[in-house]
Design a protein around this motif. Structure first.
Motif, PDB file in Angstrom:
ATOM      1  N   ALA A 162     -47.709  -9.014 -28.333  1.00  0.00           N
ATOM      2  CA  ALA A 162     -47.767  -9.288 -26.899  1.00  0.00           C
ATOM      3  C   ALA A 162     -48.096 -10.750 -26.631  1.00  0.00           C
ATOM      4  O   ALA A 162     -47.532 -11.385 -25.723  1.00  0.00           O
ATOM      5  CB  ALA A 162     -48.790  -8.374 -26.230  1.00  0.00           C
ATOM      6  N   PHE A 163     -49.012 -11.315 -27.429  1.00  0.00           N
ATOM      7  CA  PHE A 163     -49.340 -12.739 -27.297  1.00  0.00           C
ATOM      8  C   PHE A 163     -48.109 -13.607 -27.527  1.00  0.00           C
ATOM      9  O   PHE A 163     -47.830 -14.532 -26.752  1.00  0.00           O
ATOM     10  CB  PHE A 163     -50.446 -13.101 -28.291  1.00  0.00           C
TER      11      PHE A 163
ATOM     12  N   LEU B  95     -39.717 -20.068 -27.471  1.00  0.00           N
ATOM     13  CA  LEU B  95     -40.189 -21.444 -27.536  1.00  0.00           C
ATOM     14  C   LEU B  95     -41.060 -21.600 -28.782  1.00  0.00           C
ATOM     15  O   LEU B  95     -41.633 -20.636 -29.281  1.00  0.00           O
ATOM     16  CB  LEU B  95     -40.975 -21.791 -26.276  1.00  0.00           C
ATOM     17  N   GLU B  96     -41.206 -22.814 -29.268  1.00  0.00           N
ATOM     18  CA  GLU B  96     -41.806 -23.004 -30.593  1.00  0.00           C
ATOM     19  C   GLU B  96     -43.326 -23.154 -30.574  1.00  0.00           C
ATOM     20  O   GLU B  96     -44.043 -22.464 -31.305  1.00  0.00           O
ATOM     21  CB  GLU B  96     -41.185 -24.228 -31.270  1.00  0.00           C
ATOM     22  N   GLN B  97     -43.834 -24.066 -29.812  1.00  0.00           N
ATOM     23  CA  GLN B  97     -45.258 -24.416 -29.822  1.00  0.00           C
ATOM     24  C   GLN B  97     -45.534 -25.176 -28.529  1.00  0.00           C
ATOM     25  O   GLN B  97     -44.615 -25.646 -27.866  1.00  0.00           O
ATOM     26  CB  GLN B  97     -45.588 -25.286 -31.043  1.00  0.00           C
TER      27      GLN B  97
ATOM     28  N   HIS C  33     -46.357 -19.315 -31.906  1.00  0.00           N
ATOM     29  CA  HIS C  33     -46.170 -17.895 -32.220  1.00  0.00           C
ATOM     30  C   HIS C  33     -46.089 -17.623 -33.714  1.00  0.00           C
ATOM     31  O   HIS C  33     -46.271 -16.476 -34.149  1.00  0.00           O
ATOM     32  CB  HIS C  33     -44.878 -17.386 -31.574  1.00  0.00           C
ATOM     33  N   TYR C  34     -45.806 -18.640 -34.524  1.00  0.00           N
ATOM     34  CA  TYR C  34     -45.487 -18.377 -35.927  1.00  0.00           C
ATOM     35  C   TYR C  34     -46.609 -17.662 -36.670  1.00  0.00           C
ATOM     36  O   TYR C  34     -46.395 -16.610 -37.293  1.00  0.00           O
ATOM     37  CB  TYR C  34     -45.126 -19.681 -36.641  1.00  0.00           C
TER      38      TYR C  34
END
Length: 519
Positions: A405-406, A436-438, A376-377
């Motif tokens: 939204a993604f 969550l991170e990745q 998400h970063y």
């Protein structure tokens, strides 16, 4: 692995937020309605399908499929078996890449087995897709209120941070204590967090001059250990130090996004001390970026610091570089970097904005090929940039909302899901709501949750949609509730990895709490 953004968020207006969240059932209905719109659905031969490695969805997904053998389908049958209520949900469509919107609102949350079958006019059936996926809960308050105020959480956290031996040792030695904090092997990131953490501490406890001394010594160390003048990446801070953890694998490489965090940190220190050596060091970093920028507008994500050659043929999504250079232009009048900013922004517009390949960029994970390790970063940072520049292009808000939204679809859990994480642990012990991170660390992380708070705040500012405000408050309250009695904010928001602590993540949490406490 963990990341943070330093001083690059624009001001969010006061009086728009309150710590108490709204118990508004209209939010539940709005969230369910929005979840029926697929996020950047793929189109065969035109728009890539970004979600092949995705496992969890809040928004109705669509998927690529296989060629249907020797038959020519005239229709496709979609069948989703819910493990929650043990029922099938089906529909037919002329397209084999239709989203699941026709049945998405009917499906309960939980694990789903999806099949897509092509059916010929003769009635022959061919399996073109099967996939296990998880339908996650959408945002639907109420969520737990914070156990105390954001300001109290901030002050408790600052006291905890300052009292750690791996922080205080800087005062006496002027160097990182790798034994006390092994993550100092990720030098640029973790040492920079010491500087920012102590600057924040000094802001709220100004009578303690030792915190400012620690910040200066950590900055001096980063500058002293930077790549030497005349080298391919001169003045860049070292991504790795020593041989612990991933430093033993990638020690000769620079993760090209990280010197920008160092540069932004040095500017923060310059603002506090007015010592021009920190400003000069930041400008040196910026100049090296300009020298190494590719004609396309971006940089390679990993570069060998000895040869200056790419360590992998994977490009950087240059959000943090753009943000760092933008601070130099907008705050310090360094207009020479504007052209580089514009070409880097255009590269993002021409590439991940179109392909939705928001691959994560982490120092403890190797360079990944397309769509293998989304995060998400990068999407979240660019969404915030688009919102900051919404008046330049009427399409910016629409693009930003899709990116938001993604991020929510793939990386936020509003309730504990019933899945196994990427370490094969069951998610029933997760702290939720959280982010969550990745894909390669599909676990609830405090810094990931923080970025989503900043992002939702920015979205509320830009659009006025109170749903974004409610989401920001719910996540911020969750971080407060995860804080320990001694002030520590865990990095991993679940018990199994409670001892795996990244100080840079906590500093990001403290910056988020400061922001929320002043709104």
């Amino acid at each position: 692995m963990k990341t943070f953004l330093i001083g690059l968020f624009s001001f969010i207006s006061p009086a728009l937020f309150a710590q108490k969240q709204a118990d508004n059932k209209a939010f539940c209905s709005q969230s369910r309605d929005e979840s029926l719109t697929p996020i950047r659905p793929g189109v065969p031969g035109k728009q890539p399908f970004w979600n092949e490695k995705a496992r969890m969805f809040k928004y109705a997904p669509s998927f690529s499929n296989k060629k249907p053998g020797e038959i020519t389908p005239v229709k496709y049958r979609y069948s989703a078996f819910s493990f929650t209520d043990k029922k099938y949900y089906s529909f037919t469509d002329s397209s084999g890449t239709r989203s699941l919107a026709p049945i998405w609102d009917q499906l309960p949350t939980g694990n789903i087995y999806l099949t897509i079958e092509g059916i010929s006019k003769e009635g022959y059936v061919y399996l073109v897709k099967d996939k296990m996926l998880y339908k996650a809960a959408v945002f639907c308050p109420p969520y737990p209120e914070a156990k105390y105020s954001y300001k109290d959480a901030l002050l408790n956290g600052l006291r905890f941070l300052y009292d750690q031996n791996y922080i205080k040792s800087w005062y006496a030695t002027g160097k990182p204590d790798h034994k006390e904090m092994p993550l100092y092997c990720y030098s640029a990131k973790v040492v920079a967090s010491v500087i920012n953490g102590m600057l924040l501490y000094n802001k709220y406890f100004p009578g303690n001059d030792s915190s400012l001394i620690i910040a200066r010594k950590a900055a001096d160390y980063l500058i002293a250990k930077a790549e030497p003048e005349g080298s391919p990446l001169a003045y860049f801070s070292q991504t790795y130090e020593g041989t612990q953890l991933a430093a033993g694998i990638y020690g000769n490489e620079i993760l090209m996004s990280e010197p920008s965090w160092t540069g932004a940190t040095l500017l923060n220190l310059y603002d506090r001390t007015k010592d021009k050596k920190y400003f000069k060091a930041a400008v040196h970093i910026a100049d090296t970026y300009i020298k190494n920028q590719l004609p396309s507008g971006t940089w390679y994500i990993r570069v060998n610091k000895i040869t200056g050659k790419p360590a992998a043929q994977v490009l950087c999504i240059p959000n943090t570089i753009i943000n760092f250079l933008s601070v130099l232009v907008n705050k310090y009048g360094q207009a020479q970097y504007q052209a580089s900013i514009e070409t880097a922004v255009q590269w993002i517009m021409d590439n991940p904005i179109k392909t939705f390949d928001w691959t994560g960029q982490f120092e403890d994970v190797g360079a990944n090929s397309q769509y293998q390790n989304l995060s998400h970063y990068e999407a979240g940072w660019f969404a915030m940039r688009l919102l900051d520049n919404k008046n330049r292009d009427s399409a910016h808000i629409r693009s930003a909302k899709e990116l938001i939204a993604f991020c929510e679809d793939q990386f936020i859990v509003w309730e504990k899901p019933d899945i196994y994480d990427d370490r094969r642990g069951l998610s029933n012990e997760w702290h939720a709501p959280a982010a969550l991170e990745q894909y390669h660390c599909y676990l609830p992380i405090d810094a990931s949750t923080d970025q989503m708070v900043f992002m939702f705040c920015k979205a509320y500012e830009a659009t006025g949609d109170p749903l974004y405000r409610a989401k920001a408050i719910a996540l911020a309250n969750s971080i407060v509730n995860a804080q320990k009695e001694d002030g520590k904010i865990p990095t991993f928001l679940y018990p199994f990895r409670k001892d795996k602590f990244w100080p840079n993540c906590m500093v990001y949490s403290l910056r988020m709490l400061e922001k929320m406490s002043t709104l």
